[in-house]
Motif scaffolding. Structure first.
Motif, PDB file in Angstrom:
ATOM      1  N   ARG A  96       0.873  -1.174   0.000  1.00 33.44           N
ATOM      2  CA  ARG A  96       0.000   0.000   0.000  1.00 33.44           C
ATOM      3  C   ARG A  96       0.910   1.223   0.000  1.00 33.44           C
ATOM      4  N   ALA A  97       0.424   2.309  -0.556  1.00 32.87           N
ATOM      5  CA  ALA A  97       1.224   3.530  -0.666  1.00 32.87           C
ATOM      6  C   ALA A  97       1.219   4.288   0.653  1.00 32.87           C
ATOM      7  N   ASP A  98       2.372   4.801   1.032  1.00 36.71           N
ATOM      8  CA  ASP A  98       2.489   5.634   2.231  1.00 36.71           C
ATOM      9  C   ASP A  98       2.100   7.064   1.838  1.00 36.71           C
ATOM     10  N   ILE A  99       0.798   7.291   1.717  1.00 35.44           N
ATOM     11  CA  ILE A  99       0.269   8.573   1.256  1.00 35.44           C
ATOM     12  C   ILE A  99       0.516   9.679   2.274  1.00 35.44           C
ATOM     13  N   ASN A 100       0.179   9.420   3.533  1.00 36.50           N
ATOM     14  CA  ASN A 100       0.195  10.481   4.551  1.00 36.50           C
ATOM     15  C   ASN A 100       1.582  10.967   4.941  1.00 36.50           C
ATOM     16  N   LYS A 101       2.601  10.161   4.743  1.00 39.29           N
ATOM     17  CA  LYS A 101       3.954  10.606   5.079  1.00 39.29           C
ATOM     18  C   LYS A 101       4.799  10.807   3.824  1.00 39.29           C
ATOM     19  N   THR A 102       5.199   9.715   3.190  1.00 38.51           N
ATOM     20  CA  THR A 102       6.144   9.785   2.079  1.00 38.51           C
ATOM     21  C   THR A 102       5.614  10.612   0.904  1.00 38.51           C
ATOM     22  N   ASP A 139       0.622  17.968 -16.468  1.00 34.80           N
ATOM     23  CA  ASP A 139       1.035  18.624 -15.233  1.00 34.80           C
ATOM     24  C   ASP A 139       0.929  17.707 -14.007  1.00 34.80           C
ATOM     25  N   TRP A 140       0.552  16.474 -14.188  1.00 35.68           N
ATOM     26  CA  TRP A 140       0.461  15.532 -13.076  1.00 35.68           C
ATOM     27  C   TRP A 140       1.827  14.937 -12.776  1.00 35.68           C
ATOM     28  N   VAL A 141       2.022  14.592 -11.519  1.00 38.22           N
ATOM     29  CA  VAL A 141       3.223  13.883 -11.077  1.00 38.22           C
ATOM     30  C   VAL A 141       2.880  12.394 -11.058  1.00 38.22           C
ATOM     31  N   VAL A 142       3.803  11.562 -11.519  1.00 34.70           N
ATOM     32  CA  VAL A 142       3.638  10.113 -11.453  1.00 34.70           C
ATOM     33  C   VAL A 142       4.714   9.591 -10.506  1.00 34.70           C
ATOM     34  N   LEU A 143       4.287   9.052  -9.376  1.00 29.64           N
ATOM     35  CA  LEU A 143       5.219   8.497  -8.398  1.00 29.64           C
ATOM     36  C   LEU A 143       5.178   6.978  -8.503  1.00 29.64           C
ATOM     37  N   VAL A 144       6.323   6.389  -8.829  1.00 27.31           N
ATOM     38  CA  VAL A 144       6.428   4.950  -9.036  1.00 27.31           C
ATOM     39  C   VAL A 144       7.274   4.364  -7.914  1.00 27.31           C
ATOM     40  N   ASP A 145       6.688   3.435  -7.174  1.00 26.77           N
ATOM     41  CA  ASP A 145       7.452   2.784  -6.114  1.00 26.77           C
ATOM     42  C   ASP A 145       8.621   2.012  -6.717  1.00 26.77           C
ATOM     43  N   GLU A 146       9.726   1.991  -5.999  1.00 28.44           N
ATOM     44  CA  GLU A 146      10.928   1.284  -6.474  1.00 28.44           C
ATOM     45  C   GLU A 146      10.639  -0.174  -6.809  1.00 28.44           C
ATOM     46  N   ALA A 147       9.785  -0.815  -6.043  1.00 20.87           N
ATOM     47  CA  ALA A 147       9.467  -2.226  -6.295  1.00 20.87           C
ATOM     48  C   ALA A 147       8.724  -2.404  -7.620  1.00 20.87           C
ATOM     49  N   VAL A 148       7.902  -1.435  -8.003  1.00 14.83           N
ATOM     50  CA  VAL A 148       7.208  -1.501  -9.296  1.00 14.83           C
ATOM     51  C   VAL A 148       8.226  -1.346 -10.418  1.00 14.83           C
ATOM     52  N   ALA A 149       9.099  -0.366 -10.291  1.00 14.43           N
ATOM     53  CA  ALA A 149      10.108  -0.115 -11.332  1.00 14.43           C
ATOM     54  C   ALA A 149      11.039  -1.311 -11.523  1.00 14.43           C
ATOM     55  N   ALA A 173       8.521   4.157 -14.911  1.00 16.38           N
ATOM     56  CA  ALA A 173       9.468   5.131 -14.362  1.00 16.38           C
ATOM     57  C   ALA A 173       9.998   6.078 -15.435  1.00 16.38           C
ATOM     58  N   GLN A 174       9.809   5.725 -16.715  1.00 21.43           N
ATOM     59  CA  GLN A 174      10.280   6.562 -17.821  1.00 21.43           C
ATOM     60  C   GLN A 174       9.197   7.486 -18.378  1.00 21.43           C
ATOM     61  N   LEU A 175       7.987   7.406 -17.847  1.00 28.64           N
ATOM     62  CA  LEU A 175       6.899   8.261 -18.331  1.00 28.64           C
ATOM     63  C   LEU A 175       7.178   9.728 -17.999  1.00 28.64           C
ATOM     64  N   PRO A 176       6.650  10.653 -18.795  1.00 30.30           N
ATOM     65  CA  PRO A 176       6.823  12.081 -18.476  1.00 30.30           C
ATOM     66  C   PRO A 176       6.264  12.377 -17.082  1.00 30.30           C
ATOM     67  N   GLY A 177       7.023  13.117 -16.292  1.00 25.47           N
ATOM     68  CA  GLY A 177       6.587  13.475 -14.943  1.00 25.47           C
ATOM     69  C   GLY A 177       6.790  12.389 -13.909  1.00 25.47           C
ATOM     70  N   ALA A 178       7.353  11.258 -14.315  1.00 20.92           N
ATOM     71  CA  ALA A 178       7.519  10.139 -13.377  1.00 20.92           C
ATOM     72  C   ALA A 178       8.755  10.302 -12.508  1.00 20.92           C
ATOM     73  N   GLN A 179       8.612   9.884 -11.269  1.00 18.46           N
ATOM     74  CA  GLN A 179       9.705   9.870 -10.302  1.00 18.46           C
ATOM     75  C   GLN A 179       9.627   8.550  -9.558  1.00 18.46           C
ATOM     76  N   THR A 180      10.773   7.931  -9.352  1.00 17.92           N
ATOM     77  CA  THR A 180      10.815   6.649  -8.646  1.00 17.92           C
ATOM     78  C   THR A 180      11.335   6.881  -7.235  1.00 17.92           C
ATOM     79  N   LEU A 181      10.621   6.340  -6.251  1.00 17.45           N
ATOM     80  CA  LEU A 181      11.052   6.447  -4.861  1.00 17.45           C
ATOM     81  C   LEU A 181      10.455   5.321  -4.035  1.00 17.45           C
ATOM     82  N   ALA A 182      10.957   5.167  -2.825  1.00 16.57           N
ATOM     83  CA  ALA A 182      10.428   4.142  -1.913  1.00 16.57           C
ATOM     84  C   ALA A 182       9.182   4.712  -1.255  1.00 16.57           C
ATOM     85  N   LEU A 183       8.020   4.214  -1.644  1.00  9.61           N
ATOM     86  CA  LEU A 183       6.788   4.758  -1.074  1.00  9.61           C
ATOM     87  C   LEU A 183       5.786   3.704  -0.673  1.00  9.61           C
TER      88      LEU A 183
END
Length: 188
Positions: A96-102, A139-149, A173-183
């Motif tokens: 599950r995504a750590d929405i409230n913190k990360t 203009d949207w941000v795409v956040l990709v968890d490291e495990a997905v990438a 992780a290569q999509l426009p606006g995408a960022q990969t992080l541990a979430l």
């Protein structure tokens, strides 16, 4: 699309028992914004599914797709003063995504919540339960968890409840606006 040695005989795989076709050749199976962005994921495949079986657990069980090879997209809206940020958050179905913190901290917002269904559908041109990072507004941000990438082949929504897309998690992780992080956090 091969699936490596993680999935043995009789085990669910990313492909499951679906009939996969090249996304570029079947734009009619996905939402219009997804079809318009298909060139961003040239190796992606698409399969038609029963829209009443689109929810992750039911989908994976019915179509013999490994939960570990299914990635969910959560749409969030963050606010700081007058600034509003929309983001698609991708995590494996087993997490599950750590929405409230990360996610909140990464987006630099004070308040964060799941986007309201009618608003999310209107902004994306996609159907709730099928919203996917392929074809989101610029203009949207795409956040990709490291495990997905790092997952290799994963199944994601097709923008509608009647289809799924199979692609390499690294392509997200290569999509426009995408960022990969541990979430991701493990499901309880």
């Amino acid at each position: 699309m091969g699936h490596g040695s993680v999935y043995g005989v009789g085990m669910a795989s990313p492909e499951g028992n679906l009939t996969w076709k090249p996304l570029a050749d079947h734009p009619e199976l996905v939402a219009p914004p997804v079809a318009a962005a298909a060139d961003l994921v040239p190796a992606a495949m698409v399969a038609e599914i029963d829209p009443t079986l689109a929810d992750t657990a039911t989908f994976c069980e019915t179509y013999d797709v490994a939960l570990e090879a299914s990635a969910n997209c959560v749409v969030v809206e963050g606010r700081r003063g007058d600034r509003v940020v929309h983001a698609a958050v991708m995590v494996l179905a087993v997490d599950r995504a750590d929405i409230n913190k990360t996610v909140r901290k990464h987006l630099d917002v004070r308040k964060i919540s799941f986007a309201a269904q009618p608003e999310a559908e209107a902004m994306t041109g996609m159907t709730q339960g099928g919203i996917t990072p392929v074809g989101l507004p610029a203009d949207w941000v795409v956040l990709v968890d490291e495990a997905v990438a790092a997952a290799g082949p994963v199944v994601i929504g097709g923008g509608v409840r009647g289809s799924k897309i199979l692609l390499d998690g690294a392509d997200l992780a290569q999509l426009p606006g995408a960022q990969t992080l541990a979430l991701a956090l493990p499901r309880d």
